[in-house]
Design a protein around this motif. Sequence first.
Motif, PDB file in Angstrom:
ATOM      1  N   GLY A 113      21.974  41.631  51.765  1.00 63.38           N
ATOM      2  CA  GLY A 113      20.750  41.526  50.985  1.00 63.38           C
ATOM      3  C   GLY A 113      20.643  40.162  50.333  1.00 63.38           C
ATOM      4  N   ASP A 114      19.945  40.118  49.223  1.00 60.94           N
ATOM      5  CA  ASP A 114      19.755  38.861  48.514  1.00 60.94           C
ATOM      6  C   ASP A 114      21.062  38.330  47.943  1.00 60.94           C
ATOM      7  OD1 ASP A 114      17.084  38.987  49.053  1.00 60.94           O
ATOM      8  OD2 ASP A 114      16.589  39.979  47.154  1.00 60.94           O
ATOM      9  N   GLU A 115      22.054  39.197  47.806  1.00 65.19           N
ATOM     10  CA  GLU A 115      23.323  38.784  47.226  1.00 65.19           C
ATOM     11  C   GLU A 115      24.440  38.888  48.255  1.00 65.19           C
ATOM     12  OE1 GLU A 115      24.291  40.715  43.596  1.00 65.19           O
ATOM     13  OE2 GLU A 115      22.256  40.622  42.859  1.00 65.19           O
ATOM     14  N   PRO A 116      24.653  37.814  49.038  1.00 62.92           N
ATOM     15  CA  PRO A 116      25.753  37.880  50.017  1.00 62.92           C
ATOM     16  C   PRO A 116      27.113  37.833  49.361  1.00 62.92           C
ATOM     17  CG  PRO A 116      24.737  35.727  50.059  1.00 62.92           C
ATOM     18  CD  PRO A 116      23.895  36.575  49.169  1.00 62.92           C
ATOM     19  N   SER A 117      27.138  37.900  48.055  1.00 60.83           N
ATOM     20  CA  SER A 117      28.408  37.856  47.344  1.00 60.83           C
ATOM     21  C   SER A 117      29.056  39.233  47.262  1.00 60.83           C
ATOM     22  CB  SER A 117      28.199  37.295  45.937  1.00 60.83           C
ATOM     23  OG  SER A 117      27.286  38.102  45.224  1.00 60.83           O
ATOM     24  N   ASP A 118      28.475  40.285  47.905  1.00 58.68           N
ATOM     25  CA  ASP A 118      29.086  41.614  47.882  1.00 58.68           C
ATOM     26  C   ASP A 118      30.528  41.550  48.352  1.00 58.68           C
ATOM     27  OD1 ASP A 118      26.834  42.777  46.947  1.00 58.68           O
ATOM     28  OD2 ASP A 118      26.212  43.667  48.854  1.00 58.68           O
ATOM     29  N   ILE A 119      30.786  40.761  49.376  1.00 58.55           N
ATOM     30  CA  ILE A 119      32.160  40.635  49.875  1.00 58.55           C
ATOM     31  C   ILE A 119      33.022  39.950  48.828  1.00 58.55           C
ATOM     32  CG2 ILE A 119      33.600  39.509  51.612  1.00 58.55           C
ATOM     33  CD1 ILE A 119      31.340  40.001  53.589  1.00 58.55           C
ATOM     34  N   GLU A 120      32.454  38.936  48.188  1.00 58.98           N
ATOM     35  CA  GLU A 120      33.225  38.211  47.181  1.00 58.98           C
ATOM     36  C   GLU A 120      33.549  39.085  45.974  1.00 58.98           C
ATOM     37  OE1 GLU A 120      32.014  33.910  46.579  1.00 58.98           O
ATOM     38  OE2 GLU A 120      30.245  34.763  47.538  1.00 58.98           O
ATOM     39  N   LYS A 121      32.718  40.085  45.683  1.00 57.20           N
ATOM     40  CA  LYS A 121      32.905  40.913  44.501  1.00 57.20           C
ATOM     41  C   LYS A 121      34.070  41.889  44.641  1.00 57.20           C
ATOM     42  CE  LYS A 121      28.177  40.796  42.874  1.00 57.20           C
ATOM     43  NZ  LYS A 121      26.965  41.570  42.640  1.00 57.20           N
ATOM     44  N   VAL A 122      34.581  42.069  45.841  1.00 59.00           N
ATOM     45  CA  VAL A 122      35.713  42.960  46.039  1.00 59.00           C
ATOM     46  C   VAL A 122      36.900  42.364  45.289  1.00 59.00           C
ATOM     47  CG1 VAL A 122      37.322  43.924  47.719  1.00 59.00           C
ATOM     48  CG2 VAL A 122      34.891  43.762  48.262  1.00 59.00           C
ATOM     49  N   GLU A 123      37.397  43.091  44.302  1.00 62.02           N
ATOM     50  CA  GLU A 123      38.521  42.596  43.507  1.00 62.02           C
ATOM     51  C   GLU A 123      39.818  42.973  44.202  1.00 62.02           C
ATOM     52  OE1 GLU A 123      40.513  40.541  40.633  1.00 62.02           O
ATOM     53  OE2 GLU A 123      38.356  40.597  40.893  1.00 62.02           O
ATOM     54  N   LEU A 124      40.422  42.005  44.815  1.00 64.77           N
ATOM     55  CA  LEU A 124      41.674  42.227  45.530  1.00 64.77           C
ATOM     56  C   LEU A 124      42.822  42.278  44.527  1.00 64.77           C
ATOM     57  CD1 LEU A 124      41.134  39.663  48.395  1.00 64.77           C
ATOM     58  CD2 LEU A 124      40.657  42.094  48.419  1.00 64.77           C
ATOM     59  N   THR A 125      43.738  43.196  44.763  1.00 58.77           N
ATOM     60  CA  THR A 125      44.901  43.314  43.896  1.00 58.77           C
ATOM     61  C   THR A 125      46.126  43.645  44.733  1.00 58.77           C
ATOM     62  OG1 THR A 125      44.515  45.676  43.530  1.00 58.77           O
ATOM     63  CG2 THR A 125      43.551  44.150  41.919  1.00 58.77           C
ATOM     64  N   GLY A 126      47.289  43.493  44.126  1.00 65.08           N
ATOM     65  CA  GLY A 126      48.536  43.937  44.727  1.00 65.08           C
ATOM     66  C   GLY A 126      48.780  43.443  46.132  1.00 65.08           C
ATOM     67  N   SER A 127      49.214  44.351  46.989  1.00 63.67           N
ATOM     68  CA  SER A 127      49.571  44.021  48.364  1.00 63.67           C
ATOM     69  C   SER A 127      48.377  43.495  49.160  1.00 63.67           C
ATOM     70  CB  SER A 127      50.163  45.239  49.069  1.00 63.67           C
ATOM     71  OG  SER A 127      51.371  45.624  48.446  1.00 63.67           O
ATOM     72  N   ASP A 128      47.186  44.025  48.883  1.00 62.57           N
ATOM     73  CA  ASP A 128      45.992  43.524  49.570  1.00 62.57           C
ATOM     74  C   ASP A 128      45.754  42.055  49.228  1.00 62.57           C
ATOM     75  OD1 ASP A 128      45.512  46.001  50.733  1.00 62.57           O
ATOM     76  OD2 ASP A 128      44.144  46.640  49.150  1.00 62.57           O
ATOM     77  N   LEU A 129      45.968  41.696  47.982  1.00 62.41           N
ATOM     78  CA  LEU A 129      45.809  40.302  47.570  1.00 62.41           C
ATOM     79  C   LEU A 129      46.858  39.425  48.243  1.00 62.41           C
ATOM     80  CD1 LEU A 129      44.419  38.128  45.905  1.00 62.41           C
ATOM     81  CD2 LEU A 129      45.842  38.807  43.949  1.00 62.41           C
ATOM     82  N   THR A 130      48.083  39.897  48.324  1.00 63.07           N
ATOM     83  CA  THR A 130      49.140  39.131  48.998  1.00 63.07           C
ATOM     84  C   THR A 130      48.770  38.878  50.453  1.00 63.07           C
ATOM     85  OG1 THR A 130      50.822  40.098  47.548  1.00 63.07           O
ATOM     86  CG2 THR A 130      51.601  39.047  49.565  1.00 63.07           C
ATOM     87  N   ALA A 131      48.295  39.909  51.139  1.00 65.01           N
ATOM     88  CA  ALA A 131      47.901  39.748  52.545  1.00 65.01           C
ATOM     89  C   ALA A 131      46.786  38.726  52.687  1.00 65.01           C
ATOM     90  CB  ALA A 131      47.473  41.090  53.119  1.00 65.01           C
ATOM     91  N   GLN A 132      45.819  38.749  51.781  1.00 62.49           N
ATOM     92  CA  GLN A 132      44.712  37.787  51.839  1.00 62.49           C
ATOM     93  C   GLN A 132      45.199  36.369  51.542  1.00 62.49           C
ATOM     94  OE1 GLN A 132      41.660  38.517  52.871  1.00 62.49           O
ATOM     95  NE2 GLN A 132      41.003  36.414  52.680  1.00 62.49           N
ATOM     96  N   ILE A 133      46.077  36.212  50.571  1.00 64.52           N
ATOM     97  CA  ILE A 133      46.627  34.889  50.242  1.00 64.52           C
ATOM     98  C   ILE A 133      47.346  34.314  51.448  1.00 64.52           C
ATOM     99  CG2 ILE A 133      48.416  33.706  48.896  1.00 64.52           C
ATOM    100  CD1 ILE A 133      47.682  35.624  46.559  1.00 64.52           C
ATOM    101  N   ILE A 143      57.238  46.970  52.261  1.00 67.58           N
ATOM    102  CA  ILE A 143      55.942  47.628  52.404  1.00 67.58           C
ATOM    103  C   ILE A 143      54.949  47.106  51.372  1.00 67.58           C
ATOM    104  CG2 ILE A 143      54.722  49.849  52.322  1.00 67.58           C
ATOM    105  CD1 ILE A 143      57.349  51.141  53.296  1.00 67.58           C
ATOM    106  N   TYR A 144      55.416  46.849  50.159  1.00 67.08           N
ATOM    107  CA  TYR A 144      54.545  46.411  49.066  1.00 67.08           C
ATOM    108  C   TYR A 144      54.982  45.042  48.563  1.00 67.08           C
ATOM    109  CZ  TYR A 144      53.503  51.360  49.183  1.00 67.08           C
ATOM    110  OH  TYR A 144      53.156  52.603  49.604  1.00 67.08           O
ATOM    111  N   ALA A 145      53.996  44.193  48.250  1.00 64.80           N
ATOM    112  CA  ALA A 145      54.287  42.858  47.718  1.00 64.80           C
ATOM    113  C   ALA A 145      53.181  42.466  46.746  1.00 64.80           C
ATOM    114  CB  ALA A 145      54.382  41.844  48.857  1.00 64.80           C
ATOM    115  N   ILE A 146      53.545  42.268  45.485  1.00 64.42           N
ATOM    116  CA  ILE A 146      52.606  41.861  44.443  1.00 64.42           C
ATOM    117  C   ILE A 146      52.764  40.353  44.246  1.00 64.42           C
ATOM    118  CG2 ILE A 146      51.885  42.207  42.045  1.00 64.42           C
ATOM    119  CD1 ILE A 146      51.857  44.785  43.772  1.00 64.42           C
ATOM    120  N   PRO A 147      51.722  39.547  44.525  1.00 70.80           N
ATOM    121  CA  PRO A 147      51.865  38.094  44.406  1.00 70.80           C
ATOM    122  C   PRO A 147      52.077  37.683  42.950  1.00 70.80           C
ATOM    123  CG  PRO A 147      49.554  38.652  44.670  1.00 70.80           C
ATOM    124  CD  PRO A 147      50.339  39.933  44.824  1.00 70.80           C
ATOM    125  N   ILE A 148      52.941  36.689  42.753  1.00 64.61           N
ATOM    126  CA  ILE A 148      53.228  36.201  41.398  1.00 64.61           C
ATOM    127  C   ILE A 148      53.128  34.673  41.359  1.00 64.61           C
ATOM    128  CG2 ILE A 148      54.690  38.155  40.744  1.00 64.61           C
ATOM    129  CD1 ILE A 148      57.152  36.390  41.382  1.00 64.61           C
TER     130      ILE A 148
END
Length: 137
Positions: A50-70, A118-123
């Motif tokens: 829609g008018d706000e293509p930032s929907d993807i950006e608004k996903v707050e990544l945390t924990g293991s998901d954030l590590t995978a993205q980093i 299995i789990y990794a929290i970025p620090i």
Amino acid sequence: MKITKKRLFDFCNENNDALNELQSQSDSTGFVLSTLIEQLKDLGVIDKLGDEPSDIEKVELTGSDLTAQIMIGQRYQAAFVSDKSEDDALKHKRTALIDNVYKNGINERFRAGLTGWIYAIPINNQGEPLTATDVGL
């Protein structure tokens, strides 16, 4: 249709090499994001934005998901690790230097040297958990 965090990560994991190549060709995060959005539309993962293509950006990544993205954009990431849960990783503060993320890891998702977790929290370098905002996501 709004994209779910799981579907976005599945797409990123499946296309990790292509995303790394795209990111290496451009210093512009906006360019990489817009190209990713176009690929998601082409593949039918999302219908339209829609008018706000930032929907993807608004996903707050945390924990293991954030590590995978980093790890899509860099070679190493310090993290608290565990095979039990993210809470266990934060509680025991067992530290490892993640050097690979397995796309289809069943018993382990993150590699640190010869050990899998299995789990990794970025620090950060003070041992504090990172947030998506801290790493520019």
